[in-house]
Design an enzyme around this catalytic site. Sequence first.
Site: not given
Length: 338
Positions: A224-226, A243
């Site tokens: 998935g896409d965090f 970062h």
Amino acid sequence: MIKGYAELSRMAFGYAGSQILYAAVRLGIPEALATGALPVEKLAHAIGADPRALERLSRALVVLGVVDEVAPGHLALAELGQPLRADHPWSMRSSVLLLGDPATWQAWGALTHSVRTGAAAFDHVHDQPLFDYLAGHPGLSEIFNTAMREGTERVASEVAQAYDFTGVRTVVDIGGGNGALLAAVLAATPGAQGILYDTADGGASATETFRRAGLSDRCTRQVGDFFESVPEGDLMLLKGVLHDWDDQRCTALLRNCRASIATGGRLLVLEPVLPARLGTPEAAGVVMSDIAMLVYTGGWERDRAEFHALLAAGGFDLADVTAPLRGSAIRILVADPS
């Protein structure tokens, strides 16, 4: 000669040393010498190189200390060069390949652009962000993911020793790559379950990591896409993720963590922390990493105050910051939901 001239010259030619290592690894010299010394002629035949050119490269490798000339014209892999092998437990092979790849090399050549504009050099050179570029270049993507794994494996066992995971039920490793960190945490936390959450490419080798560690029944992998959402758990790990991104994107990610974290849960952020003074032993590594983030992603390394503010914007209170993990500039920032 003016004082410091030799040192300044060494820094100016630093790119040459990087490319010498890259050429050696790309040609397969460390693997060819892994079983013992070889004469230059046989080594050239083994790796498919011009004997005269290889002799010249080998002299440079001897000067750098990664190869020994054990007899006239006979080369052996020096102790310093052992981590250039793929099978070394502290392998740097993929890290060297990543740093020396033309795509990376060209981005560093645009550092001046980044300093003038504040924008990532990689985007400027390649007309797209780093992670989009990797998605379209599977070979470099594999090198990148392996290099990230190399870095994680060097500190994974230290994390399990530096933080008490007693009582944790579900560990969610967000952007956890090959699962080396999650595997080390679960090995130290009997009874806990783990979720590796990453893109399809980023977490592609995690299943094999869990199988080798005997943790397949305790780990699941989710794709998935965090920036959209993260799985639920009572301990969340973010290593080397924040970062990469600016404060806005980081805040969005942290808010997703806050929305999914269980009552009484905790967030562990594993990142270098910029020290208050540059004269400290860890400062050099953190500062160089900060410049790398400027080149690659437009992200940056943060100091303690910046982490405190960033975590607060994402719904967390910074509770503790550990000492640097052994052999690394990485610290564990412990955060509680606010």
